[in-house]
Write a protein that holds these residues in place. Structure first.
Motif, short mmCIF file in Angstrom:
data_model
loop_
_atom_site.label_atom_id
_atom_site.label_comp_id
_atom_site.label_asym_id
_atom_site.label_seq_id
_atom_site.Cartn_x
_atom_site.Cartn_y
_atom_site.Cartn_z
N THR A 36 61.11 52.22 -21.43
CA THR A 36 59.91 51.46 -21.76
C THR A 36 59.43 50.71 -20.53
N VAL A 39 55.09 46.34 -22.90
CA VAL A 39 55.01 45.94 -24.30
C VAL A 39 53.69 45.23 -24.52
N TYR A 67 54.95 49.64 -27.82
CA TYR A 67 55.87 49.96 -26.73
C TYR A 67 55.31 51.16 -25.96
N SER A 98 59.56 40.46 -33.56
CA SER A 98 59.69 41.40 -32.45
C SER A 98 61.01 42.16 -32.51
N HIS A 99 62.06 41.47 -32.89
CA HIS A 99 63.38 42.10 -32.93
C HIS A 99 63.42 43.22 -33.99
N THR A 102 61.45 46.21 -32.80
CA THR A 102 62.17 46.94 -31.76
C THR A 102 63.23 47.85 -32.38
N ARG A 103 63.92 47.34 -33.39
CA ARG A 103 64.91 48.16 -34.08
C ARG A 103 64.24 49.33 -34.81
N ILE A 112 65.49 51.40 -27.39
CA ILE A 112 64.64 50.89 -26.32
C ILE A 112 65.48 50.42 -25.15
N GLY A 114 65.10 48.24 -22.23
CA GLY A 114 64.18 47.24 -21.72
C GLY A 114 64.31 46.91 -20.25
#
Length: 401
Positions: A36, A39, A67, A98-99, A102-103, A112, A114
């Protein structure tokens, strides 16, 4: 019996050795990760793309996360895509944190990665409604993301800015422009996640560079003002006003300043080679004042007035003095315009007047800091500009003559 015991010992030893050869327990193969590079963060006032019944928060509390994933084969120019194919793909999802998002992306693609994220782009609408310290909290705390990623604002939706037409990765375009910010006084210095969080935690007002899409191309266009008390976007400075802010802070050397006559026709271009700004606070009873001293050395890089060729030193000095006064007047005018906006309209000390006051008058600052925006608005600020032109180019003109 003895042979059976030896065989068992050999099997146990082999199992131990094999377990040591498997490498790091938490390692992943490269092709199992999603690389990635950026964002995008937007508001999610509607829930058309998701099952709203799965969400517990109100629509205005939801977040839309985009993403930007690099497609390695296409990005590297290898086979795998037809001519004109984008070397990236964007995944956009709407959720509550956000968490969690992301999952969710990791379940649909690959986990991801990062460490390659270069840009964190926040839409203006989101920054106006939600405080940035909460927004950046996940990216700052999670060890999988780089604190050196740069934070930017987007005019319009961040997801659309990250999806401009072309065969270049949008986040690469952004970082290439950011790397050349020192060439222009109309572009703000880069702010990383770490620096941004530092300012937010200190309750400081500050500026964030803004992006815009113009005719299908990403451009840097002005900067957003973040208030230290609300942690939200309250307004903007356009590129010309950013130039005035640069002179006021004195934190960047370089850049050009075009001088015009009363009718708007260009006269000459001044190139700033060295800039130094000092801010001196003064407290008299309940009255606070600041004296801003701006000093610059530079040269006339382009002369647009009628050619003035002379060997008379007195005449040369007169031309230089007149040019210096012209630059001083323009600098003072630009700075005054910026002060009117940040002091009167937005009450946001993005320059650091409060910091200077704290350094010289710490006791007074402790009394004022809780309501500093209000005190800042009432402060008196005096501007003094000094320009020194060291190279006018007359020697070259005389040699040509």
């Amino acid at each position: 019996m003895k042979r059976s015991l030896n065989t068992r010992r050999i099997c146990i030893l082999a199992a131990v050795v094999l377990s040591l050869l498997t490498g790091c327990w938490d390692s992943r193969q490269i092709d199992e990760l999603s690389f990635t590079t950026g964002v995008g963060i937007d508001t999610a006032d509607d829930s058309k793309a998701i099952d709203a019944s799965l969400l517990q928060t109100r629509p205005d509390q939801r977040i839309k996360l985009t993403y930007q994933l690099v497609i390695p084969k296409i990005a590297a120019g290898l086979q795998g895509g037809s001519p004109g194919t984008k070397p990236y793909s964007n995944i956009t999802r709407i959720g509550e944190t956000s968490h969690e998002l992301t999952r969710r992306v990791a379940l649909e693609a690959n986990p991801i990665f990062g460490e390659h994220i270069k840009v964190l782009l926040i839409s203006e609408k989101f920054a106006q409604k939600r405080d940035l310290i909460t927004t950046l909290n996940f990216f700052y705390r999670d060890e999988g993301f780089r604190e050196s990623s740069i934070v930017l604002l987007s005019k319009g939706e961040a997801s659309k800015t990250l999806d401009v037409d072309g065969t270049e990765i949008p986040t690469n375009i952004v970082t290439n422009i950011a790397d050349n910010q020192y060439r222009s006084t109309r572009i703000l210095p880069v702010l990383t996640i770490q620096k941004t969080m530092g300012k937010l935690l200190n309750h400081s007002s500050f500026m964030v560079q803004t992006l815009a899409v113009d005719k299908g191309k990403i451009t840097f266009f002005g900067g957003g003002i973040i208030r230290g008390d609300t942690k939200k976007l309250v307004g903007y400075l356009n590129p010309l006003q950013l130039q005035g802010l640069t002179w006021l802070t004195g934190k960047k050397t370089g850049g050009l300043l075009r001088l015009n006559d009363d009718h708007g026709a260009p006269l000459f271009v001044y190139e700033n080679k060295q800039l130094n700004t000092t801010i001196t606070p003064q407290v008299e009873g309940e009255h606070i004042s600041f004296h801003v001293n701006i000093r610059s050395r530079g040269r006339i890089s382009e002369e647009l007035r009628p050619m003035q060729i002379t060997n008379d030193d007195e005449q040369v000095n007169k031309i230089i003095r007149e040019s210096e006064r012209k630059v001083e007047q323009e600098v003072t005018k630009m700075v005054r315009e910026v002060l009117t906006l940040i002091q009167d309209k937005y009450q946001a000390d993005v320059v650091g007047f409060g910091t200077e006051l704290n350094m010289k008058y710490p006791q007074q600052w402790n009394k004022l800091k809780q309501n500093w925006p209000e005190h800042f608005k009432k402060s008196t600020i005096k501007i003094e500009s000094h320009i020194q032109i060291e190279d006018y180019g007359l020697e070259n003109m005389n040699e040509a003559k």
